[in-house]
Design a protein around this motif. Structure first.
Motif, PDB file in Angstrom:
ATOM      1  N   LEU A 126       0.835  -1.290   0.188  1.00  0.00           N
ATOM      2  CA  LEU A 126      -0.136  -0.066   0.003  1.00  0.00           C
ATOM      3  C   LEU A 126       0.802   1.333   0.110  1.00  0.00           C
ATOM      4  CD1 LEU A 126      -2.843  -1.014   2.625  1.00  0.00           C
ATOM      5  CD2 LEU A 126      -3.078  -0.911   0.311  1.00  0.00           C
ATOM      6  N   ILE A 127       1.755   1.476   0.755  1.00  0.00           N
ATOM      7  CA  ILE A 127       2.642   2.825   1.148  1.00  0.00           C
ATOM      8  C   ILE A 127       4.010   2.555   0.903  1.00  0.00           C
ATOM      9  CG2 ILE A 127       0.822   3.832   2.500  1.00  0.00           C
ATOM     10  CD1 ILE A 127       2.521   2.878   5.069  1.00  0.00           C
ATOM     11  N   GLY A 128       4.334   1.459   0.268  1.00  0.00           N
ATOM     12  CA  GLY A 128       5.933   1.134   0.246  1.00  0.00           C
ATOM     13  C   GLY A 128       6.481   2.504  -0.773  1.00  0.00           C
ATOM     14  N   PRO A 129       7.874   2.872  -0.500  1.00  0.00           N
ATOM     15  CA  PRO A 129       8.280   4.018  -1.168  1.00  0.00           C
ATOM     16  C   PRO A 129       8.620   3.625  -2.595  1.00  0.00           C
ATOM     17  CG  PRO A 129       9.945   3.001   0.018  1.00  0.00           C
ATOM     18  CD  PRO A 129       8.660   1.891   0.315  1.00  0.00           C
ATOM     19  N   GLY A 153       4.660   0.792  -3.776  1.00  0.00           N
ATOM     20  CA  GLY A 153       3.565   0.639  -3.111  1.00  0.00           C
ATOM     21  C   GLY A 153       2.477   1.659  -3.813  1.00  0.00           C
ATOM     22  N   LEU A 154       1.030   1.037  -3.955  1.00  0.00           N
ATOM     23  CA  LEU A 154       0.170   1.756  -4.680  1.00  0.00           C
ATOM     24  C   LEU A 154      -0.138   3.177  -4.377  1.00  0.00           C
ATOM     25  CD1 LEU A 154      -2.701  -1.079  -4.184  1.00  0.00           C
ATOM     26  CD2 LEU A 154      -1.411  -0.580  -6.406  1.00  0.00           C
ATOM     27  N   VAL A 155       0.249   3.655  -3.311  1.00  0.00           N
ATOM     28  CA  VAL A 155       0.112   5.070  -3.170  1.00  0.00           C
ATOM     29  C   VAL A 155       1.049   5.979  -3.880  1.00  0.00           C
ATOM     30  CG1 VAL A 155       2.014   5.287  -1.383  1.00  0.00           C
ATOM     31  CG2 VAL A 155      -0.082   6.736  -0.961  1.00  0.00           C
ATOM     32  N   THR A 156       2.206   5.339  -4.596  1.00  0.00           N
ATOM     33  CA  THR A 156       2.918   5.993  -5.413  1.00  0.00           C
ATOM     34  C   THR A 156       2.419   6.267  -6.902  1.00  0.00           C
ATOM     35  OG1 THR A 156       3.979   4.029  -6.170  1.00  0.00           O
ATOM     36  CG2 THR A 156       4.987   5.268  -4.438  1.00  0.00           C
ATOM     37  N   CYS A 157       1.194   5.793  -7.115  1.00  0.00           N
ATOM     38  CA  CYS A 157       0.724   5.931  -8.482  1.00  0.00           C
ATOM     39  C   CYS A 157      -0.166   7.246  -8.673  1.00  0.00           C
ATOM     40  CB  CYS A 157      -0.600   4.846  -8.623  1.00  0.00           C
ATOM     41  SG  CYS A 157      -2.092   5.295  -7.865  1.00  0.00           S
ATOM     42  N   PRO A 158      -0.135   7.713  -9.726  1.00  0.00           N
ATOM     43  CA  PRO A 158      -0.744   9.249  -9.877  1.00  0.00           C
ATOM     44  C   PRO A 158      -1.830   9.381  -9.772  1.00  0.00           C
ATOM     45  CG  PRO A 158      -0.472   8.160 -12.394  1.00  0.00           C
ATOM     46  CD  PRO A 158       0.011   7.225 -11.227  1.00  0.00           C
ATOM     47  N   ASN A 159      -3.068   8.341  -9.566  1.00  0.00           N
ATOM     48  CA  ASN A 159      -4.413   8.271  -9.319  1.00  0.00           C
ATOM     49  C   ASN A 159      -4.713   8.799  -7.780  1.00  0.00           C
ATOM     50  OD1 ASN A 159      -7.081   7.689  -8.616  1.00  0.00           O
ATOM     51  ND2 ASN A 159      -7.414   6.896 -10.846  1.00  0.00           N
ATOM     52  N   TYR A 160      -5.332   9.835  -7.567  1.00  0.00           N
ATOM     53  CA  TYR A 160      -5.245  10.419  -6.170  1.00  0.00           C
ATOM     54  C   TYR A 160      -6.339   9.624  -5.559  1.00  0.00           C
ATOM     55  CZ  TYR A 160      -1.953  14.079  -6.196  1.00  0.00           C
ATOM     56  OH  TYR A 160      -0.891  14.970  -6.025  1.00  0.00           O
ATOM     57  N   GLU A 161      -7.248   9.143  -6.173  1.00  0.00           N
ATOM     58  CA  GLU A 161      -8.295   8.349  -5.315  1.00  0.00           C
ATOM     59  C   GLU A 161      -7.696   6.885  -5.010  1.00  0.00           C
ATOM     60  OE1 GLU A 161     -11.827   7.560  -8.120  1.00  0.00           O
ATOM     61  OE2 GLU A 161     -12.386   9.755  -8.236  1.00  0.00           O
ATOM     62  N   ILE A 190      -5.771   8.060  -1.940  1.00  0.00           N
ATOM     63  CA  ILE A 190      -6.116   8.321  -0.656  1.00  0.00           C
ATOM     64  C   ILE A 190      -6.999   6.987   0.097  1.00  0.00           C
ATOM     65  CG2 ILE A 190      -8.292   9.428   0.166  1.00  0.00           C
ATOM     66  CD1 ILE A 190      -7.665  11.733  -1.673  1.00  0.00           C
ATOM     67  N   GLU A 191      -7.296   6.067  -0.775  1.00  0.00           N
ATOM     68  CA  GLU A 191      -7.932   4.949  -0.606  1.00  0.00           C
ATOM     69  C   GLU A 191      -7.083   4.004   0.209  1.00  0.00           C
ATOM     70  OE1 GLU A 191     -11.183   3.799  -0.211  1.00  0.00           O
ATOM     71  OE2 GLU A 191     -11.739   5.791  -0.929  1.00  0.00           O
ATOM     72  N   CYS A 192      -5.504   4.026  -0.352  1.00  0.00           N
ATOM     73  CA  CYS A 192      -4.615   3.174   0.434  1.00  0.00           C
ATOM     74  C   CYS A 192      -4.223   3.725   1.636  1.00  0.00           C
ATOM     75  CB  CYS A 192      -3.288   3.434  -0.329  1.00  0.00           C
ATOM     76  SG  CYS A 192      -3.332   2.654  -2.052  1.00  0.00           S
ATOM     77  N   LEU A 193      -4.414   5.077   1.896  1.00  0.00           N
ATOM     78  CA  LEU A 193      -4.072   5.622   3.325  1.00  0.00           C
ATOM     79  C   LEU A 193      -5.541   5.226   4.243  1.00  0.00           C
ATOM     80  CD1 LEU A 193      -2.795   9.224   2.343  1.00  0.00           C
ATOM     81  CD2 LEU A 193      -1.555   7.209   2.946  1.00  0.00           C
ATOM     82  N   LYS A 194      -6.669   5.167   3.569  1.00  0.00           N
ATOM     83  CA  LYS A 194      -7.759   4.633   4.497  1.00  0.00           C
ATOM     84  C   LYS A 194      -7.658   3.419   4.981  1.00  0.00           C
ATOM     85  CE  LYS A 194     -10.947   8.334   2.597  1.00  0.00           C
ATOM     86  NZ  LYS A 194     -12.322   8.418   1.798  1.00  0.00           N
ATOM     87  N   VAL A 195      -6.996   2.430   4.170  1.00  0.00           N
ATOM     88  CA  VAL A 195      -7.028   1.093   4.645  1.00  0.00           C
ATOM     89  C   VAL A 195      -5.913   0.991   5.778  1.00  0.00           C
ATOM     90  CG1 VAL A 195      -5.914  -1.061   4.272  1.00  0.00           C
ATOM     91  CG2 VAL A 195      -7.327   0.123   2.415  1.00  0.00           C
ATOM     92  N   PHE A 206      -4.798  14.463  -0.285  1.00  0.00           N
ATOM     93  CA  PHE A 206      -3.997  13.258   0.203  1.00  0.00           C
ATOM     94  C   PHE A 206      -3.336  13.652   1.460  1.00  0.00           C
ATOM     95  CE2 PHE A 206       0.284  11.518  -0.216  1.00  0.00           C
ATOM     96  CZ  PHE A 206      -0.020  10.079  -0.232  1.00  0.00           C
ATOM     97  N   LEU A 207      -2.776  14.937   1.427  1.00  0.00           N
ATOM     98  CA  LEU A 207      -2.113  15.356   2.770  1.00  0.00           C
ATOM     99  C   LEU A 207      -2.978  15.378   3.953  1.00  0.00           C
ATOM    100  CD1 LEU A 207       0.287  18.311   1.425  1.00  0.00           C
ATOM    101  CD2 LEU A 207       0.958  15.967   2.111  1.00  0.00           C
ATOM    102  N   ILE A 208      -4.108  15.757   3.787  1.00  0.00           N
ATOM    103  CA  ILE A 208      -5.182  15.775   4.880  1.00  0.00           C
ATOM    104  C   ILE A 208      -4.972  14.391   5.509  1.00  0.00           C
ATOM    105  CG2 ILE A 208      -7.419  15.831   5.591  1.00  0.00           C
ATOM    106  CD1 ILE A 208      -7.686  18.341   3.636  1.00  0.00           C
ATOM    107  N   GLU A 209      -5.298  13.342   4.469  1.00  0.00           N
ATOM    108  CA  GLU A 209      -5.228  11.889   5.204  1.00  0.00           C
ATOM    109  C   GLU A 209      -4.082  11.448   5.714  1.00  0.00           C
ATOM    110  OE1 GLU A 209      -7.692   9.677   5.138  1.00  0.00           O
ATOM    111  OE2 GLU A 209      -9.377  11.268   4.200  1.00  0.00           O
ATOM    112  N   VAL A 210      -2.993  11.808   5.274  1.00  0.00           N
ATOM    113  CA  VAL A 210      -1.534  11.487   5.868  1.00  0.00           C
ATOM    114  C   VAL A 210      -1.593  12.116   7.225  1.00  0.00           C
ATOM    115  CG1 VAL A 210       0.819  12.036   5.655  1.00  0.00           C
ATOM    116  CG2 VAL A 210      -0.428  11.420   3.675  1.00  0.00           C
ATOM    117  N   LEU A 211      -1.942  13.412   7.302  1.00  0.00           N
ATOM    118  CA  LEU A 211      -2.036  13.946   8.793  1.00  0.00           C
ATOM    119  C   LEU A 211      -2.786  13.421   9.909  1.00  0.00           C
ATOM    120  CD1 LEU A 211      -1.863  17.778   7.439  1.00  0.00           C
ATOM    121  CD2 LEU A 211      -0.254  16.816   8.919  1.00  0.00           C
ATOM    122  N   GLN A 212      -4.154  12.844   9.199  1.00  0.00           N
ATOM    123  CA  GLN A 212      -5.198  12.097  10.094  1.00  0.00           C
ATOM    124  C   GLN A 212      -4.456  10.968  10.517  1.00  0.00           C
ATOM    125  OE1 GLN A 212      -7.431  13.607  11.136  1.00  0.00           O
ATOM    126  NE2 GLN A 212      -8.942  14.421   9.536  1.00  0.00           N
TER     127      GLN A 212
END
Length: 378
Positions: free
Chosen positions: A23-26, A29-37, A40-45, A82-88
């Protein structure tokens, strides 16, 4: 609920298969893809993991998460969301009472604080007044940043409160408040001042209140003045029974609490808060803060019908200053129990027979007296 334990078993199995790396590997991870949806879903997991099985998050995985907390490119696409989710997620980690939360506070919280202040500084300089939606998003991320900084200002966060007193962070708070003062719009000034960094008397509050970097009749000046009074009074920023719930500043349109009410609030101070209260009072006196406030008041009262009140108030302040300066060093040290019982003023009348000492004036005297009640060195 998970009465059969199946969900827990599945979660553990997925965790063992490298869920967080996926999900968040540097690099992969899926979080590195350009699609913000997807990002953000990766961070919610990960948020769900923190809420249910925080112990599964390792130090390495916390480090991966921290790589996405950056001020660069804040306005690109849905980067703000995206940053709001990271901060949460970071807020959840700071508040977590388990060893996972303790590990994060020890290893990563200070870095998160520095990055958050930089994000706040960059964000306040963004000019989005032509785009109402963009301005809403800008304010939204600022409020989440400040929520994180307020959380780190609490007693349960270890030594983070002392870290929040760094000079570079104090300068950042001043800069943000000065920039916000240039715009007549709803702002987050009280949220900035509600952080531990916003308590500093010498570097933040006195320069902003008595200096000229903030307009003398602006909301920013008023917010700073109220914050100064609350800090000197010893008012905490949270509820005693809920340390992560922010308390609003004093509403100056309401009656102030009685002396005993103010003093009861002091009983909730921990060692760090007592030390900080004393420190800010000493800075106020060492910087001759009362004289600065008198000069500020003079600027407001240059019209004839208010000068009489100003002269009377100035005489009262001068009298209080002499009283404070007459106290011997260390008079208030370890004497909190003696604070109760400030004698009320006796009613007096002027030549016209009108009362000159009202209940409001008595509250003013009580509040100003509490400013000086833990001075140990003058």
């Amino acid at each position: 609920s998970d009465p059969t334990g199946l969900l827990k078993t599945v979660a553990n199995t997925v965790d063992q298969q490298g869920r967080e790396k996926l999900l968040i590997g540097p690099s992969t991870g899926l979080v590195t893809c350009p699609n913000y949806e997807i990002k953000i879903e990766c961070l919610k997991v990960i948020e769900h993991v923190l809420q249910t099985s925080a112990w599964q998050l390792t130090q390495e995985e916390m480090g991966w998460l921290m790589q996405y907390l950056k001020a660069t490119g804040m306005s690109a696409g849905k980067q703000e969301e995206f940053l709001i989710e990271v901060l949460q997620l970071i807020i959840l980690l700071v508040q977590n009472k388990s060893k996972t939360g303790e590990l994060f506070r020890q290893k990563f919280a200070k870095l998160a604080i520095r990055e958050s202040f930089e994000m706040l500084r960059v964000n306040c300089h963004r000019d989005v007044k032509e785009d109402s939606e963009e301005e809403k998003e800008k304010n939204a991320i600022s409020l989440v940043i400040l929520k994180f900084l307020q959380v780190t200002s609490r007693p349960m966060t270890g030594g983070l409160r002392r870290f929040l007193g760094r000079v570079d962070l104090l300068n950042c708070v001043k800069e943000v408040l000065e920039v916000e003062d240039k715009h007549d719009r709803p702002s987050f000034r009280r949220h900035v001042l509600g952080t531990w960094t916003g308590r500093n008397m010498r570097e933040v509050l006195l320069p902003l209140v008595t200096g000229s970097t903030i307009r003398p009749r602006s909301m920013g000046k008023y917010r700073c003045l109220v914050r100064m009074a609350d800090v000197l009074q010893g008012r905490n920023d949270y509820k005693p029974n809920d340390k992560f719930t922010q308390v609003f500043p004093t509403n100056e349109l309401n009656m102030w609490p009685t002396a005993s009410g103010m003093q009861r609030a002091l009983m909730d101070h921990d060692e760090v808060e007592c030390e900080e209260w004393q420190k800010q009072q000493e800075q106020f006196i060492d910087s001759d803060g009362l004289s600065g406030l008198v000069r500020l008041a003079e600027r407001y009262m240059q019209i004839e019908h208010t000068m009489q009140f100003y002269n009377k108030a100035k005489a009262m302040v001068d009298d209080w200053k002499k009283t404070v300066e007459a106290q011997s060093a260390g008079w208030w040290r370890n004497n909190l129990s003696n604070f109760i019982g400030i004698k009320p003023l006796q009613d007096k009348t002027d030549d016209d027979g009108e009362e000159t000492v009202t209940e409001v004036e008595e509250c003013l005297r009580i509040r100003l007296r509490t400013i000086h009640q833990r001075i140990t060195a003058l």
